[in-house]
Design a protein around this motif. Structure first.
Motif, PDB file in Angstrom:
ATOM      1  N   LEU B  19     -14.572  33.230  15.965  1.00 41.73           N
ATOM      2  CA  LEU B  19     -15.286  31.975  15.725  1.00 41.73           C
ATOM      3  C   LEU B  19     -16.233  31.655  16.865  1.00 41.73           C
ATOM      4  O   LEU B  19     -17.357  31.209  16.660  1.00 41.73           O
ATOM      5  N   PHE B  20     -15.736  31.872  18.071  1.00 35.92           N
ATOM      6  CA  PHE B  20     -16.520  31.594  19.261  1.00 35.92           C
ATOM      7  C   PHE B  20     -17.805  32.433  19.257  1.00 35.92           C
ATOM      8  O   PHE B  20     -18.900  31.920  19.505  1.00 35.92           O
ATOM      9  N   GLU B  21     -17.668  33.708  18.906  1.00 40.59           N
ATOM     10  CA  GLU B  21     -18.841  34.591  18.844  1.00 40.59           C
ATOM     11  C   GLU B  21     -19.791  34.137  17.731  1.00 40.59           C
ATOM     12  O   GLU B  21     -21.014  34.141  17.889  1.00 40.59           O
ATOM     13  N   TYR B  22     -19.202  33.720  16.608  1.00 42.90           N
ATOM     14  CA  TYR B  22     -20.004  33.206  15.494  1.00 42.90           C
ATOM     15  C   TYR B  22     -20.817  31.987  15.948  1.00 42.90           C
ATOM     16  O   TYR B  22     -22.009  31.853  15.639  1.00 42.90           O
ATOM     17  N   GLY B  23     -20.162  31.126  16.698  1.00 36.57           N
ATOM     18  CA  GLY B  23     -20.812  29.916  17.195  1.00 36.57           C
ATOM     19  C   GLY B  23     -22.007  30.229  18.075  1.00 36.57           C
ATOM     20  O   GLY B  23     -23.067  29.593  17.971  1.00 36.57           O
ATOM     21  N   ARG B  26     -24.807  31.317  15.784  1.00 41.35           N
ATOM     22  CA  ARG B  26     -25.403  30.171  15.092  1.00 41.35           C
ATOM     23  C   ARG B  26     -26.286  29.366  16.041  1.00 41.35           C
ATOM     24  O   ARG B  26     -27.347  28.864  15.651  1.00 41.35           O
ATOM     25  N   ALA B  27     -25.829  29.210  17.289  1.00 38.56           N
ATOM     26  CA  ALA B  27     -26.574  28.422  18.267  1.00 38.56           C
ATOM     27  C   ALA B  27     -27.977  28.991  18.455  1.00 38.56           C
ATOM     28  O   ALA B  27     -28.945  28.245  18.637  1.00 38.56           O
ATOM     29  N   GLU B  28     -28.089  30.311  18.386  1.00 41.82           N
ATOM     30  CA  GLU B  28     -29.404  30.933  18.544  1.00 41.82           C
ATOM     31  C   GLU B  28     -30.325  30.600  17.366  1.00 41.82           C
ATOM     32  O   GLU B  28     -31.535  30.549  17.508  1.00 41.82           O
ATOM     33  N   ILE B  29     -29.719  30.375  16.209  1.00 46.15           N
ATOM     34  CA  ILE B  29     -30.521  30.114  15.006  1.00 46.15           C
ATOM     35  C   ILE B  29     -30.866  28.621  14.870  1.00 46.15           C
ATOM     36  O   ILE B  29     -32.027  28.261  14.728  1.00 46.15           O
ATOM     37  N   ASN B  34     -26.807  21.736  17.665  1.00 43.73           N
ATOM     38  CA  ASN B  34     -26.465  21.536  16.249  1.00 43.73           C
ATOM     39  C   ASN B  34     -25.263  22.351  15.800  1.00 43.73           C
ATOM     40  O   ASN B  34     -24.971  22.437  14.607  1.00 43.73           O
ATOM     41  N   VAL B  35     -24.577  22.974  16.759  1.00 41.79           N
ATOM     42  CA  VAL B  35     -23.338  23.693  16.439  1.00 41.79           C
ATOM     43  C   VAL B  35     -22.190  22.902  17.060  1.00 41.79           C
ATOM     44  O   VAL B  35     -22.241  22.549  18.234  1.00 41.79           O
ATOM     45  N   TYR B 353     -21.646  23.169   7.676  1.00 45.45           N
ATOM     46  CA  TYR B 353     -22.179  22.072   8.490  1.00 45.45           C
ATOM     47  C   TYR B 353     -22.075  22.394   9.993  1.00 45.45           C
ATOM     48  O   TYR B 353     -22.105  21.502  10.830  1.00 45.45           O
ATOM     49  N   ASP B 354     -21.895  23.694  10.262  1.00 38.32           N
ATOM     50  CA  ASP B 354     -21.763  24.171  11.643  1.00 38.32           C
ATOM     51  C   ASP B 354     -20.622  23.499  12.400  1.00 38.32           C
ATOM     52  O   ASP B 354     -20.703  23.267  13.604  1.00 38.32           O
TER      53      ASP B 354
END
Lengths: 398, 398
Positions: B19-23, B26-29, B34-35, B353-354
């Motif tokens: 999840l942490f890696e996913y976050g 997402r933060a880069e996108i 917004n995450v 919803y991040d």
């Protein structure tokens, strides 16, 4: 109430630790300057200035949350990249950050590595005498069986014929340690070449690779411009267990690494098993501040010239008296032939002159004693009179 | 080539780490702000000033060889005495330095403790859901079998009837964790009293003591002036596994201790077994600089008021929307009832919803999700809009 084995291991203090406590007791009676304690391999030199500079800079100028926070289990990516770069430049290797798993020092490197690779009960781990006594505990705790190759008493290289005889289909790994504790020997290119040829041949015969575990906390502590061959260049199935304890004089900070090279068979699987073993043993990550410190100080060492002066002083002094020993080429140990076959009795006799030496028996090498010369040079100088008296005592007995 | 089990454990990343890696991705996108990452229990606060002061003072004014050198395997005697004094003053106990064994953090405390006490293959270790998922790995790696007591869904105390049913003659230990990760519950005096009564009764029936392992890295992180009962005062056969990771915000530095009280049956033998287990697992000593730091900072904590503000903000916000959860009394986790029975599906919906939340399933508690609120307070504030949208999404489905 508890595991009987763990109880035994925890209540039997190591002989070295016993000696150290004895030395403190004697110092109170005869004065610290009259006790010649050669028992402990505790670096007597401070870390290089670069370590202190890095510590202060990290604490003053980097955000505390990042400095003291968890790193990934493998260790800080930048630190691992710095180590890879340094090794590549120094040894013309091709490592990258993902070959490295940061650990809490050499003992953790070894226990994690052994836990990762030992597959079943009868897997055998070969150690070469003389060897660091904890190898046996580490391998057994990981479920393996220890096989000891007797020492090459002439040069303290590897008794290759004996090793060849002792490798079986159950041989999972061979642990080597060069520069060596306790002999001070450095395995030559010839030794390494012969070893790797043998391991390749036997691996082929066995149909599974024998892993060479290179325990090398003393890699940088060598004298007279000697080269220490870099093992992964000689044998693909090498795992390097490294520690910064001795090179940077940080033994209490517990910082080192495991290196699993790409060349290794099923390298990715071995690396994953290392991660798994670290995880189940509770090694969440290596200490974060010191990860960053070693990343900045990679390639630096404590003042090795001091150890060299100590070696020369002790070796020349003992040889002048008449003692026999192989000249140490690295690490900070001198392995002395005892003046009687029973090394423990010789050490007891030494205590009469407040000379504290460790019998070679626990290192798998009876008849010898280990002297740690990572001590104050002045103590070595004073100790020579005591060594002369000890020599005279044996002379009288003849 | 390697231990299949270690390979599996090393290659299956934990859900939390995923999840942490996913976050981060997402933060880069969508941008970091917004995450809403509630996945990791990584303290968001810096250590108290006392820690930084102690570090600088030790580095500037103490001899480097002593600061960074080996301590005894048990840990620096002065540090252990300081911890004993602090606990005695705070909890009216009677500890002394030789009750303490310094460790590389909570995970090391647990793995060493379990390795020390598990005697044979079928020894059972009971854990109380919801529980920290690594307990299972630690107990199994030490040779034990894990038995899970289902959660008390009402108050997240202990389901005492279920526990009573699950204790057998093979029960070696019960692990508890209060303040609790992931529920945020603190076990009340009533809970502790009932637990200890049960353990005493069952120990007597079994003819051997059941060890209570109290894993308490969150001891000091409690709100509203709540007391956390000190376990050794309620049950003699308690071993305390402590870590300074959370109280001093030093998670990466790996520093904690095991406390074996004199009151314990065969206390000396248990302590020796702890030393033996630490030894075979390669824990030579706890990191030396940070041993000295915690010795000087004992009793200090990071700014717990910040965590309290976060708790209030998140709890009140979620309750206002309509979510259900027990109000956290300690630690920095909030355990939220998912809006559908499948917590993993609820977490997937949250990602829309991040909102990054951890399903309760791996904690032994399906239907719930864990939110770590050791995060920036502003992020919590912004996240509430996302939580509202998530709520609305489920509302539409009804």
């Amino acid at each position: 109430m508890v595991s009987e084995k763990m109880y035994q291991l925890g209540s039997n203090r190591s002989a070295i630790r016993e000696l150290f406590e004895y030395g403190k007791m004697r110092a109170e009676i005869v004065g610290k300057e009259n006790v010649y304690d050669f028992s402990l391999g505790n670096p007597a030199l401070p870390p290089p200035q670069a370590v202190e500079d890095a510590l202060i800079d990290l604490l003053k100028n980097e955000p505390a949350i990042a400095v003291h926070g968890y790193t990934s289990a493998q260790g800080d990516a930048g630190v691992r990249a710095a180590i890879a770069n340094y090794l590549n430049q120094t040894y013309q290797t091709n490592f990258h950050k993902d070959n490295f798993y940061m650990t809490c020092g050499a003992a953790a490197s070894l226990t994690i590595c052994l836990r990762a690779i030992i597959e079943k009960e009868d897997d055998e781990v070969i150690v070469i005498a003389p060897f660091f006594p904890e190898y046996r505990l580490f391998a057994e705790a990981a479920g393996g069986k220890v096989i000891i190759v007797p020492p090459d008493m002439q040069h303290f290289q590897i008794h290759m014929e004996k090793l060849a005889e002792m490798i079986t289909a159950r041989t999972k790994a061979v642990i080597i340690n060069s520069p060596n504790n306790p002999s001070g020997a450095v395995y030559s290119v010839e030794t390494i070449t012969a070893l790797c040829k043998l391991l390749n041949k036997k691996s082929k015969e066995n149909g599974r690779p024998i892993v060479l575990i290179s325990d090398e906390p003393y890699r940088e502590i060598v004298y007279d411009g000697l080269d220490v061959p870099y093992l992964t260049k000689y044998y693909a199935n090498t795992v390097v267990c490294y520690s910064f304890s001795k090179s940077l004089s940080l033994p209490g900070e517990r910082i080192g690494y495991i290196l699993v090279p790409d060349e290794m068979e099923e390298s990715g699987k071995v690396y994953a098993a290392v991660c798994g073993a670290g995880r189940v043993m509770g090694y969440v990550c290596a200490p974060s501040l010191f990860q960053k410190v070693v990343g900045r100080c990679i390639g630096q060492t404590s003042d090795i010239e001091t150890y060299k002066r100590n070696r020369d002083l002790l070796y020349d002094g003992l040889r002048t008296i008449g003692y026999r020993c192989v000249k140490p080429q690295g690490a900070f140990y001198l392995f002395l032939k005892a003046l009687e076959p029973d090394a423990a009795a010789f050490c007891e006799m030494g205590k009469k002159y407040d000379l504290l030496m460790v019998p070679g028996d626990s290192f798998g090498c009876p008849g010898y004693v280990r002297l740690s010369y990572c001590v104050d040079g002045e103590m070595i100088r004073r100790s020579l009179t005591a060594f002369q008296k000890l020599w005279n005592e044996y002379l009288k007995m003849k």
